[in-house]
Write a protein that holds these residues in place. Sequence first.
Motif, PDB file in Angstrom:
ATOM      1  N   SER A   8       8.033   8.523 -15.654  1.00 54.79           N
ATOM      2  CA  SER A   8       6.595   8.802 -15.725  1.00 54.79           C
ATOM      3  C   SER A   8       6.299   9.947 -16.688  1.00 54.79           C
ATOM      4  CB  SER A   8       6.060   9.131 -14.327  1.00 54.79           C
ATOM      5  OG  SER A   8       6.806  10.187 -13.749  1.00 54.79           O
ATOM      6  N   ASN A  16       9.581   7.337 -11.097  1.00 55.84           N
ATOM      7  CA  ASN A  16       9.845   8.764 -10.949  1.00 55.84           C
ATOM      8  C   ASN A  16      10.558   9.329 -12.173  1.00 55.84           C
ATOM      9  OD1 ASN A  16      10.015  11.283  -9.691  1.00 55.84           O
ATOM     10  ND2 ASN A  16      11.967  10.788  -8.728  1.00 55.84           N
ATOM     11  N   ILE A  19       2.584  10.211  -9.876  1.00 56.44           N
ATOM     12  CA  ILE A  19       1.572  10.590 -10.875  1.00 56.44           C
ATOM     13  C   ILE A  19       1.069  11.993 -10.602  1.00 56.44           C
ATOM     14  CG2 ILE A  19      -0.714  10.010 -11.770  1.00 56.44           C
ATOM     15  CD1 ILE A  19      -0.063   7.076 -11.199  1.00 56.44           C
ATOM     16  N   ALA A  20       0.915  12.338  -9.328  1.00 57.80           N
ATOM     17  CA  ALA A  20       0.491  13.703  -8.973  1.00 57.80           C
ATOM     18  C   ALA A  20       1.534  14.719  -9.414  1.00 57.80           C
ATOM     19  CB  ALA A  20       0.249  13.788  -7.468  1.00 57.80           C
ATOM     20  N   PHE A  60       2.177   1.724  -3.500  1.00 56.61           N
ATOM     21  CA  PHE A  60       1.125   2.256  -4.370  1.00 56.61           C
ATOM     22  C   PHE A  60       0.898   3.745  -4.094  1.00 56.61           C
ATOM     23  CE2 PHE A  60      -3.414   3.176  -5.084  1.00 56.61           C
ATOM     24  CZ  PHE A  60      -3.487   2.910  -6.450  1.00 56.61           C
ATOM     25  N   PHE A  61       0.929   4.123  -2.831  1.00 54.69           N
ATOM     26  CA  PHE A  61       0.738   5.533  -2.492  1.00 54.69           C
ATOM     27  C   PHE A  61       1.855   6.401  -3.066  1.00 54.69           C
ATOM     28  CE2 PHE A  61       1.755   9.061   0.398  1.00 54.69           C
ATOM     29  CZ  PHE A  61       0.586   9.796   0.302  1.00 54.69           C
ATOM     30  N   SER A 106       0.836  -1.204   0.000  1.00 59.01           N
ATOM     31  CA  SER A 106       0.000   0.000   0.000  1.00 59.01           C
ATOM     32  C   SER A 106       0.867   1.249   0.000  1.00 59.01           C
ATOM     33  CB  SER A 106      -0.917   0.005   1.227  1.00 59.01           C
ATOM     34  OG  SER A 106      -1.737  -1.152   1.251  1.00 59.01           O
ATOM     35  N   ILE A 122       3.668   5.747  -5.676  1.00 57.92           N
ATOM     36  CA  ILE A 122       3.492   5.833  -7.134  1.00 57.92           C
ATOM     37  C   ILE A 122       2.425   6.866  -7.466  1.00 57.92           C
ATOM     38  CG2 ILE A 122       2.689   4.534  -9.150  1.00 57.92           C
ATOM     39  CD1 ILE A 122       4.086   2.092  -8.011  1.00 57.92           C
ATOM     40  N   CYS A 123       1.401   6.944  -6.643  1.00 55.54           N
ATOM     41  CA  CYS A 123       0.377   7.983  -6.831  1.00 55.54           C
ATOM     42  C   CYS A 123       0.977   9.373  -6.650  1.00 55.54           C
ATOM     43  CB  CYS A 123      -0.776   7.780  -5.853  1.00 55.54           C
ATOM     44  SG  CYS A 123      -1.772   6.306  -6.192  1.00 55.54           S
ATOM     45  N   VAL A 124       1.922   9.516  -5.734  1.00 61.67           N
ATOM     46  CA  VAL A 124       2.615  10.798  -5.558  1.00 61.67           C
ATOM     47  C   VAL A 124       3.364  11.161  -6.828  1.00 61.67           C
ATOM     48  CG1 VAL A 124       4.438  11.988  -4.275  1.00 61.67           C
ATOM     49  CG2 VAL A 124       2.783  10.578  -3.050  1.00 61.67           C
TER      50      VAL A 124
END
Length: 962
Positions: free
Chosen positions: A613, A610, A524-525, A517-518, A514, A520-522
């Motif tokens: 992306s 990083n 993407i943000a 995944f978080f 988790s 990786i979301c950072v």
Amino acid sequence: MEASSSGSMVSAVTSGKAKTHQPEGREDLQVNQLETQIWIKPDIQKTDVDFSEILNAIQEIAKDVNIFFDELEGVNSPSKDDDSLLHHGNLTSTSDDASRLEVVGEEVPDKNKTNGLYFRDGKCRIDYILVYRKSNPQTEKREVFERNIRAEGLQMEKESSLTNSDIIFVKLHAPWEVLGKYAELMNVRMPFRRKIYYLHRRYKFMNRIEKQISRFRGWLPRKPMKLDKETLPDLEENDCYTAPFSQQRIHHFIIHNKDTFFNNATRSRIVHHILQRVKYEEGKNKIGLNRLLSNGSYEAAFPLHEGSYRSKNSIKTHGAENHRHLLYECWASWGVWYKYQPLDLVRRYFGEKIGLYFAWLGWYTGMLFPAAFIGLFVFLYGVTTLNHCQVSKEVCQATDIIMCPICDKYCPFMRLSDSCIYAKVTHLFDNGATVFFAVFMAVWATVFLEFWKRRRAVIAYDWDLIDWEEEEEEIRPQFEAKYSKKERMNPISGKPEPYQAFADKCSRLIVSASGIFFMICVVIAAVFGIVIYRVVTVSTFAAFKWALIRNNSQVATTGTAVCINFCIIMLLNVLYEKVALFLTNLEQPRTESEWENSFTLKMFLFQFVNLNSSTFYIAFFLGRFTGHPGAYLRLINRWRLEECHPSGCLIDLCMQMGIIMVLKQTWNNFMELGYPLIQNWWTRRKLRQEYGTQRKTSFPQWEKDYNLQPMNAYGLFDEYLEMILQFGFTTIFVAAFPLAPLLALLNNIIEIRLDAYKFVTQWRRPLASRAKDIGIWYGILEGIGILSVITNAFVIAVTSDFIPRLVYAYKYGPCAGQGEAGQKCMVGYVNASLSVFLVSDFENRSEPTSNGSEFSGSPLKYCRYRDYRDPPHSPVPYGYTLQFWHVLAARLAFIIVFEHLVFCIKHLISYLIPDLPKDLRDRMRREKYLIQEMMYEAELERLQKERKERKKNGKSYHNEWP
């Protein structure tokens, strides 16, 4: 007669005692009764004496000997931390023990006493250094630890620092007996017989070809990349058969000198092995040097470098001062950048693990030569065919085609011919050879990995790693502390050990996943933030006062976005390292290798996402979902998504890859070498200011090494990570940037010498450790190779204009239905790839401030944009044309065919190339056979020799063999 015999017996034992006291440089001081019996045997045989009297005399003498050695042990084995063995920075003075043990007539070179590589007696070589501070409160643990070290047979000497009296250096030396004992326990392979080289059978045809090749080579100059054999030492272990060391069969091994039989790297590895198994406190888990380093009992622990890496004399005239000096001259110096690496010498000095890294790096760099050559050829092909490219010609001549604005309001209408330069630059990278190069690079990645397997097998054979298996690893202290209450039996060792329940392990893995995944979301943000920046900035640059920026607003937006993206990448990398460390410790891996693999996988995943992306966004999303004029898709119903340049999106992808690759490699090289250089320079500057230049040059080696930077806490992780990420850049988007292998090659030529210079001059000497391969990195490389096939297929099909041009040439161009696709078949392609838009259909918020009257003197009625859509007056305005669906189907078909074809080629190559070369397999079988024969012959020879000696002495035994 009895008096004379007993007197001779006493003199024999006394002389034996003097010999025992004599420090042979590496031997422990010990006496046993068997040696006493051997010394007195001649006297017993010559005289008829009462054996009871002889035994009484022996016991009395043994008591005196034991009393003497107890006193001597009391001198050599102090119980205090800082008293008996501590000498305050006096390098040339000898201790009372040393002077007491010196034998008349035995001279010790003064150089050994002053170069900082030996004890004060100049005989015992320093194998390991421990550093602590007297002010540290962990005194009791150190006392117990050091007492147990001496109990293991290691010799110890202490020295206070010349620059700080609070710093104490503990010098450790392993005598011959200790080295032999633990070398046997650790299965250290040592040379025992010279190799017998033989020529296997060859066919006459092959012999003729080899003769012709050798005759042709005679006309060519000598190989400049080969190292001069005269400067390299004769590494005996590489030309000898080796076997696990055994004290019982010590006569089988080639021992010219006991002091040099085990090289320095092996000696330090044996000492480290001992230190890892010495207790410092009562308790099951209170053991090992690593725990003392983690709790601060010791500040540092390292083996010594072999002297200075510089010399006043030339290596060509005077030879190398030591192996470190030789490595500097033949490996770390910039003057030998074009030569092969002395891998055997690197392995001897730094160990197999570091040697394998440099072997892999050298192999990767060598394999980049064909890739860089083909990539440069593709680029030069684009340069030579630039003037014959029909598409770029039409773009440059399209002065009457007016393109719609690429942003809201402030972006003006523009002629298509204004993008002439960008169309030509795009052709340099996107031409007919691009597809071939993409296939070549996919095959190259497979060939690189398959041949590395073969190269690794040869290295493993030469370095005796074929049969080497890692020892049963110790459990991490953190794991023991966490799960000490739950135990189960280890199936290998049969001992109870801490146990982690399956439910606990699964819950921790879920939390860790988790967290990944978080993060990786950072990432993407962050990419989303870059997208918003590009959308907002393109309008700002379009309204800029400077004409240069205003006319090139899209390029300026891309360039600044890439630089900002690079800064965000570097900042997030610092955060990712801390997060990866936290998540890995949260998982509670059982052993150090499990911890290292888990941490490596997380760090690679974080840094790969990083770094790539934003590149994935530009390659596959930029300009794909923008809508069309009059019905643009908007971000949060506010910002209009960015469009590609009229010449296509490939130029943006090239800029992204080029800037990121150059900046990343430059930054990495600075951090790898520049940062340690600055730190070491600052340390030398402070020492120079406090003690002067003359005082600094007289520092012992342990003080010089202590002032160097320690090796990275994660070992070779950073070095491997940098190269693996570069490998990804070289293969994943190589279809968009054919010069990537060339940039990687130039960087790696510098990288090898930078890393070599760093290891030899800027870092403390790392502990020589063994490894059979590059570990988890090989699996990551295979994953990147598979991903590169998929991404290159999508880059060619989606990002480049290769498929639309192919569809036009075969279906819609002048050569439609003729089966041709030359440049003459591309006439009219630019006009066919642009759609028409009615200016009056613009939305209010998209309507440009200018009406385009500067082009024709009257307001524009129509403008063009890149897409396959119907004209505004058709029954379905701005609907997709049939050509759009043909292009889409061709793209999907190309992706499927390309992937399956390349994957088939990759699997075929991996199947055809065996992991083990045939000649190596034959050599291994023959060597195994010869070793068995040699061991048998040597044992037979020894037994026959013993039998002859027994017969000579008049003794006979029954049932002897052979």
